[in-house]
Design a protein around this motif. Sequence first.
Motif, PDB file in Angstrom:
ATOM      1  N   LYS A  14      23.742  18.365 -53.665  1.00 30.03           N
ATOM      2  CA  LYS A  14      24.790  18.546 -52.650  1.00 30.03           C
ATOM      3  C   LYS A  14      26.152  18.031 -53.148  1.00 30.03           C
ATOM      4  N   THR A  15      26.172  16.780 -53.608  1.00 30.36           N
ATOM      5  CA  THR A  15      27.448  16.175 -54.022  1.00 30.36           C
ATOM      6  C   THR A  15      28.048  16.938 -55.201  1.00 30.36           C
ATOM      7  N   THR A  16      27.205  17.324 -56.138  1.00 32.83           N
ATOM      8  CA  THR A  16      27.673  18.057 -57.322  1.00 32.83           C
ATOM      9  C   THR A  16      28.335  19.368 -56.897  1.00 32.83           C
ATOM     10  N   VAL A  44      27.404   5.382 -53.237  1.00 37.15           N
ATOM     11  CA  VAL A  44      27.821   5.908 -54.543  1.00 37.15           C
ATOM     12  C   VAL A  44      28.635   7.192 -54.362  1.00 37.15           C
ATOM     13  N   ASP A  45      28.173   8.066 -53.458  1.00 37.05           N
ATOM     14  CA  ASP A  45      28.858   9.361 -53.301  1.00 37.05           C
ATOM     15  C   ASP A  45      30.321   9.182 -52.874  1.00 37.05           C
ATOM     16  N   THR A  46      30.577   8.210 -52.011  1.00 38.87           N
ATOM     17  CA  THR A  46      31.955   7.970 -51.559  1.00 38.87           C
ATOM     18  C   THR A  46      32.820   7.572 -52.748  1.00 38.87           C
ATOM     19  N   ALA A  89      30.870  18.226 -45.104  1.00 40.59           N
ATOM     20  CA  ALA A  89      30.214  17.017 -44.593  1.00 40.59           C
ATOM     21  C   ALA A  89      28.793  17.006 -45.144  1.00 40.59           C
ATOM     22  N   GLU A  90      28.513  16.045 -46.018  1.00 41.66           N
ATOM     23  CA  GLU A  90      27.206  15.977 -46.694  1.00 41.66           C
ATOM     24  C   GLU A  90      26.289  15.018 -45.957  1.00 41.66           C
ATOM     25  N   SER A  91      25.231  15.548 -45.388  1.00 39.69           N
ATOM     26  CA  SER A  91      24.362  14.663 -44.595  1.00 39.69           C
ATOM     27  C   SER A  91      23.343  13.942 -45.485  1.00 39.69           C
ATOM     28  N   LEU A 269      17.954   7.752 -57.226  1.00 37.87           N
ATOM     29  CA  LEU A 269      18.387   6.463 -57.783  1.00 37.87           C
ATOM     30  C   LEU A 269      19.716   6.747 -58.452  1.00 37.87           C
ATOM     31  N   LYS A 270      20.789   6.162 -57.941  1.00 39.93           N
ATOM     32  CA  LYS A 270      22.090   6.507 -58.525  1.00 39.93           C
ATOM     33  C   LYS A 270      22.984   5.290 -58.619  1.00 39.93           C
ATOM     34  N   LEU A 271      23.820   5.301 -59.644  1.00 37.52           N
ATOM     35  CA  LEU A 271      24.734   4.187 -59.877  1.00 37.52           C
ATOM     36  C   LEU A 271      26.135   4.734 -60.090  1.00 37.52           C
TER      37      LEU A 271
HETATM   38 MG    MG Z   1      24.917  13.198 -52.565  1.00 41.88          MG
END
Ligand code: MG
Length: 358
Positions: A14-16, A44-46, A89-91, A269-271
């Motif tokens: 989604k974010t990509t 992380v996404d923000t 808007a990413e839920s 799992l994201k950084l």
């Molecule tokens: Mg995302």
Amino acid sequence: MQIHLISGFLGSGKTTAIQTACKVLITESLKVGVITNDQGIKLVDTGYFESNAIPNRQVINGCFCCNYNSLDENIQSLIATNNPDVIFAESVGSCTDIVATVMKPLLQFKKDVAVTVSTFADARLLQMLFIENKQLFNDEVNYIYTKQLEEAEIIVVSKIDLITRETQDSVQQFLQAKYRGKEIIFINGTDDASILQWLNIIQQTNKQSNTSSLNIDYDIYGAGEAALAWLDDEFELYNDKGNAVEDALVLANNIFQQLQNNNLPIGHLKLLINQQLKISYTELQTPDTPVTISSAAKAHVILNARVQTDPVTLRKIISDAMNHLQKEKNCSINIIDSTAFIPGYPRPTHRITDNISA
Ligand SMILES: [Mg+2]
Ligand SMILES: Nc1nc2c(ncn2[C@@H]2O[C@H](COP(=O)(O)OP(=O)(O)O)[C@@H](O)[C@H]2O)c(=O)[nH]1
């Protein structure tokens, strides 16, 4: 103004896709805005959208549906400061029922907006679940996954660059048979031309949608949410030799390995390292090693994990990995903020079924 609700499972891309879409729309001189959303506090996404200079807001501490007023305030705030033509808007990746709890309320309370719902799905996960009949997560989590697909206006199958043409054909046949009448497209979320194909569909929507609200069992949905523990950490990692970023990457990989060794299915799992470098693992995907790793004595890290386990186990695996790294690399970690919990039972602010509003 258009609001595109982007749903889909954890790590589905989604974010990509939103990031690529924003880049494409900006070149068309459109104004964009993004609202991120997750269970915890430090997202992380923000930070990722911030580092890409995309106007953004966030809804924290739970999904849009349970924080509808916060979503609304953040839409207003984006309009006030940036006047966007398009808001994505990413839920939360474990959220579903957003047609009844977000889309329909937006359409009811905001007469001047068009709202679409796209559900993202990782092509390989679809293949695994529906073609090979292999299940990665428990039944309740799987229930959420299938409900997300069921309520989609548009199913966006992502990561086609990672599958063969034959796999794409079999996934397509399956989806077309199961979800008759839905728009189904296949994309590579990092590719502008591919994203344009998706944008062309969602940007044409300027009328009120007649998408149906789901029939859904909230107890199963709630059990699925609760099966996936959330953890967010903010910390600084120090290494006098200038290897702080490299150490953070080793830590991420060690956490991933430990989760796998313990057979704990990873949603995400994201950084985000030094507000710039995003490293993301899913159960099926490990990130590429960055081409250049900057030399730094300090790395600021935000870590988000969503894993099928309990928060105590998740906390322990991550703390053990941090302790091990400090000994092995002779670095030190200073935790600034740390949260781990089981997400609560979903209690939407509004829920508009097809006949009755609540
Ligand atoms: Mg995302
Ligand atoms: N190869 C490939 N990787 C992708 C694609 N979309 C997303 N990814 C990767 O999948 C992981 C999760 O993506 P992300 O956009 O953060 O998923 P989200 O949790 O749904 O927002 C990241 O490592 C992305 O780089 C794609 O179309 N192709």
